[in-house]
Motif scaffolding. Structure first.
Motif, PDB file in Angstrom:
ATOM      1  N   ALA A 180      23.344 -11.617  14.296  1.00  0.00           N
ATOM      2  CA  ALA A 180      23.194 -11.463  12.849  1.00  0.00           C
ATOM      3  C   ALA A 180      21.752 -11.145  12.483  1.00  0.00           C
ATOM      4  O   ALA A 180      20.801 -11.544  13.168  1.00  0.00           O
ATOM      5  N   GLY A 181      21.593 -10.432  11.373  1.00  0.00           N
ATOM      6  CA  GLY A 181      20.257 -10.069  10.914  1.00  0.00           C
ATOM      7  C   GLY A 181      20.303  -8.722  10.236  1.00  0.00           C
ATOM      8  O   GLY A 181      21.285  -8.363   9.587  1.00  0.00           O
ATOM      9  N   GLY A 182      19.236  -7.957  10.405  1.00  0.00           N
ATOM     10  CA  GLY A 182      19.169  -6.640   9.797  1.00  0.00           C
ATOM     11  C   GLY A 182      18.358  -6.641   8.514  1.00  0.00           C
ATOM     12  O   GLY A 182      17.814  -7.669   8.087  1.00  0.00           O
ATOM     13  N   LEU A 183      18.280  -5.480   7.893  1.00  0.00           N
ATOM     14  CA  LEU A 183      17.449  -5.253   6.725  1.00  0.00           C
ATOM     15  C   LEU A 183      18.276  -5.131   5.458  1.00  0.00           C
ATOM     16  O   LEU A 183      19.491  -4.923   5.522  1.00  0.00           O
ATOM     17  N   ASP A 184      17.609  -5.217   4.318  1.00  0.00           N
ATOM     18  CA  ASP A 184      18.289  -4.891   3.073  1.00  0.00           C
ATOM     19  C   ASP A 184      18.446  -3.368   2.988  1.00  0.00           C
ATOM     20  O   ASP A 184      17.767  -2.626   3.718  1.00  0.00           O
ATOM     21  N   PRO A 185      19.329  -2.861   2.136  1.00  0.00           N
ATOM     22  CA  PRO A 185      19.630  -1.421   2.132  1.00  0.00           C
ATOM     23  C   PRO A 185      18.412  -0.516   1.969  1.00  0.00           C
ATOM     24  O   PRO A 185      18.272   0.485   2.686  1.00  0.00           O
ATOM     25  N   ASP A 186      17.517  -0.821   1.044  1.00  0.00           N
ATOM     26  CA  ASP A 186      16.356   0.043   0.837  1.00  0.00           C
ATOM     27  C   ASP A 186      15.418   0.029   2.040  1.00  0.00           C
ATOM     28  O   ASP A 186      14.916   1.080   2.463  1.00  0.00           O
ATOM     29  N   SER A 187      15.186  -1.147   2.589  1.00  0.00           N
ATOM     30  CA  SER A 187      14.315  -1.251   3.763  1.00  0.00           C
ATOM     31  C   SER A 187      14.936  -0.555   4.969  1.00  0.00           C
ATOM     32  O   SER A 187      14.225   0.055   5.785  1.00  0.00           O
ATOM     33  N   TYR A 188      16.260  -0.633   5.087  1.00  0.00           N
ATOM     34  CA  TYR A 188      16.940   0.042   6.199  1.00  0.00           C
ATOM     35  C   TYR A 188      16.761   1.551   6.094  1.00  0.00           C
ATOM     36  O   TYR A 188      16.500   2.231   7.100  1.00  0.00           O
ATOM     37  N   ALA A 189      16.882   2.076   4.888  1.00  0.00           N
ATOM     38  CA  ALA A 189      16.684   3.513   4.696  1.00  0.00           C
ATOM     39  C   ALA A 189      15.267   3.919   5.085  1.00  0.00           C
ATOM     40  O   ALA A 189      15.050   4.942   5.753  1.00  0.00           O
ATOM     41  N   ASP A 190      14.272   3.122   4.693  1.00  0.00           N
ATOM     42  CA  ASP A 190      12.885   3.426   5.045  1.00  0.00           C
ATOM     43  C   ASP A 190      12.671   3.341   6.554  1.00  0.00           C
ATOM     44  O   ASP A 190      11.980   4.182   7.147  1.00  0.00           O
ATOM     45  N   TRP A 191      13.255   2.325   7.172  1.00  0.00           N
ATOM     46  CA  TRP A 191      13.079   2.119   8.612  1.00  0.00           C
ATOM     47  C   TRP A 191      13.691   3.261   9.420  1.00  0.00           C
ATOM     48  O   TRP A 191      13.066   3.791  10.343  1.00  0.00           O
ATOM     49  N   THR A 192      14.898   3.669   9.067  1.00  0.00           N
ATOM     50  CA  THR A 192      15.538   4.759   9.817  1.00  0.00           C
ATOM     51  C   THR A 192      14.819   6.088   9.582  1.00  0.00           C
ATOM     52  O   THR A 192      14.765   6.928  10.486  1.00  0.00           O
ATOM     53  N   ARG A 193      14.241   6.281   8.390  1.00  0.00           N
ATOM     54  CA  ARG A 193      13.444   7.495   8.178  1.00  0.00           C
ATOM     55  C   ARG A 193      12.215   7.501   9.082  1.00  0.00           C
ATOM     56  O   ARG A 193      11.851   8.536   9.656  1.00  0.00           O
ATOM     57  N   ALA A 194      11.578   6.328   9.236  1.00  0.00           N
ATOM     58  CA  ALA A 194      10.417   6.244  10.124  1.00  0.00           C
ATOM     59  C   ALA A 194      10.806   6.536  11.568  1.00  0.00           C
ATOM     60  O   ALA A 194      10.071   7.221  12.300  1.00  0.00           O
ATOM     61  N   ILE A 195      11.970   6.031  11.984  1.00  0.00           N
ATOM     62  CA  ILE A 195      12.448   6.318  13.345  1.00  0.00           C
ATOM     63  C   ILE A 195      12.728   7.800  13.509  1.00  0.00           C
ATOM     64  O   ILE A 195      12.356   8.421  14.514  1.00  0.00           O
ATOM     65  N   GLY A 196      13.387   8.394  12.524  1.00  0.00           N
ATOM     66  CA  GLY A 196      13.679   9.821  12.593  1.00  0.00           C
ATOM     67  C   GLY A 196      12.421  10.655  12.701  1.00  0.00           C
ATOM     68  O   GLY A 196      12.343  11.611  13.501  1.00  0.00           O
ATOM     69  N   ASP A 197      11.394  10.329  11.922  1.00  0.00           N
ATOM     70  CA  ASP A 197      10.128  11.067  11.980  1.00  0.00           C
ATOM     71  C   ASP A 197       9.501  10.945  13.367  1.00  0.00           C
ATOM     72  O   ASP A 197       9.005  11.928  13.925  1.00  0.00           O
ATOM     73  N   ALA A 198       9.513   9.738  13.928  1.00  0.00           N
ATOM     74  CA  ALA A 198       8.914   9.528  15.244  1.00  0.00           C
ATOM     75  C   ALA A 198       9.688  10.268  16.331  1.00  0.00           C
ATOM     76  O   ALA A 198       9.089  10.822  17.262  1.00  0.00           O
ATOM     77  N   LEU A 199      11.016  10.302  16.221  1.00  0.00           N
ATOM     78  CA  LEU A 199      11.815  11.017  17.219  1.00  0.00           C
ATOM     79  C   LEU A 199      11.602  12.518  17.117  1.00  0.00           C
ATOM     80  O   LEU A 199      11.632  13.232  18.137  1.00  0.00           O
ATOM     81  N   ARG A 200      11.370  13.026  15.920  1.00  0.00           N
ATOM     82  CA  ARG A 200      11.078  14.452  15.790  1.00  0.00           C
ATOM     83  C   ARG A 200       9.755  14.796  16.464  1.00  0.00           C
ATOM     84  O   ARG A 200       9.596  15.885  17.020  1.00  0.00           O
ATOM     85  N   ASP A 201       8.800  13.871  16.450  1.00  0.00           N
ATOM     86  CA  ASP A 201       7.546  14.078  17.173  1.00  0.00           C
ATOM     87  C   ASP A 201       7.762  14.039  18.684  1.00  0.00           C
ATOM     88  O   ASP A 201       6.906  14.512  19.440  1.00  0.00           O
ATOM     89  N   ALA A 202       8.872  13.435  19.111  1.00  0.00           N
ATOM     90  CA  ALA A 202       9.206  13.346  20.541  1.00  0.00           C
ATOM     91  C   ALA A 202      10.331  14.311  20.908  1.00  0.00           C
ATOM     92  O   ALA A 202      11.054  14.095  21.874  1.00  0.00           O
TER      93      ALA A 202
END
Length: 333
Positions: A126-148
């Motif tokens: 159990a755990g995870g983020l609230d909806p807005d924070s989750y959206a921000d977190w996955t955007r950060a992951i997506g940006d980093a993966l595009r750099d890779a």
């Protein structure tokens, strides 16, 4: 016999042309390797930052715990990103380090994104983020993966999220959350697989309907969509059963593919999912594939606990005794 100046120049030009052709061929092959989807022979990074690697640095010399940790640390295995361990301000650095390791190993980055709101329906993880924070977190992951992008990243998105949704009563919410995450993560060289449960969970038609909803919603407004779905994550079902299930699910979808987790299914399932005794590691990643199943990977890191059950520590923690048991049948080198 001495060559004329004109002949020497022509030979030099011809030599340069051969070199250029070789370089172009290498570039084209490299490009094909980094843009193609996963398949047989796929190798993902074996990260020095894994819990198995850390355990190998601290286990007693000559012990069974050390041998198990050393073996598991060398196996290409997906890396789990969680907001608890990889918050938004550091997750890009984590991915950059993984990408550097992948390049050094001529391997791919493979990550599990695991942090959506209400994760695991209040279970052991159990755990995870609230909806807005989750959206921000996955955007950060997506940006980093595009750099890779040169490592052709593989993303396993939120294991158990779809298969648990009917039980948790949040199907519409899960579809919306996952579709948004797909849109944040999607890129030309990123291959995204959503949760596909396993062969002893939801019926194939029910699982396919959920996957199709996520794929369709993620493609709205020009979104990137998914490559397919992943089965058997953190579970123990036999590979043959998972291949058959993947084909059954995919037959109800339009061109989607599958990946199967074989990290701990070497002895099959005894019907338990949480730290069942007597299990073994399964086939190494990249050893199978067909027109539906892209390949198999190690996704759940062997040696990490499923939760506080059957004597295990909290979910995700290293459990030396389990690592030893899982590797009992690994042949000595």
């Amino acid at each position: 016999m001495a060559l004329s100046r004109r002949t020497a120049v022509l030979l030099a030009v011809a030599g340069l042309a051969v070199v250029a052709a070789v370089v172009l061929a290498v570039v084209l092959v490299s490009s094909a390797q980094t843009t193609r989807p996963p398949g047989p022979g796929t190798v993902v990074v074996a990260s020095d930052g894994s819990k198995a690697s850390d355990a190998a640095r601290h286990a007693p010399a000559g012990s069974a715990e050390l041998a198990a940790a050393e073996y598991l640390s060398e196996q290409p295995t997906a890396v789990w990103l969680t907001p608890e361990g990889d918050p938004i301000d550091v997750v890009d650095e984590r991915i950059a380090r993984l990408a550097a390791e992948a390049r050094a190993q001529s391997a791919r980055v493979a990550v599990v994104v695991y942090g959506l709101p209400g994760r695991d329906c209040g279970g052991h993880s159990a755990g995870g983020l609230d909806p807005d924070s989750y959206a921000d977190w996955t955007r950060a992951i997506g940006d980093a993966l595009r750099d890779a992008a040169d490592t052709s990243p593989i993303v396993v998105l939120e294991p158990d999220s779809l298969a648990l949704a009917p039980e948790c009563g949040n199907e519409a919410e899960r579809v919306e959350q996952l579709a948004g995450a797909v849109q944040s993560l999607a890129a030309e060289r990123t291959w995204i697989y959503v949760d596909g449960g396993h062969s002893d969970w939801l019926p194939a038609d029910r699982m396919a309907a959920l996957i199709e909803q996520v794929d369709r919603a993620s493609r709205a407004d020009g979104g990137g969509g998914i490559r397919g779905f992943v089965t058997n994550v953190s579970n123990f079902m036999a590979t043959a059963d998972e291949v058959a299930y993947a084909h059954d699910v995919a037959a109800r979808l339009d061109g989607l593919h599958a990946i199967i987790d074989t990290s701990r299914n070497g002895a099959g399932s005894n019907g338990e999912w949480c730290n069942p005794p007597g299990r073994r590691v399964g086939e190494p990643g990249g050893t199978l594939g067909d027109d539906v199943v892209d390949t198999n990977l190690w996704i759940k890191p062997p040696g990490e606990s499923d939760g506080e059950c059957n004597g295990g520590p909290p979910a995700g923690q290293w459990w030396p005794e389990a690592a030893v048991e899982l590797t009992q049948d690994v042949p000595d080198e």
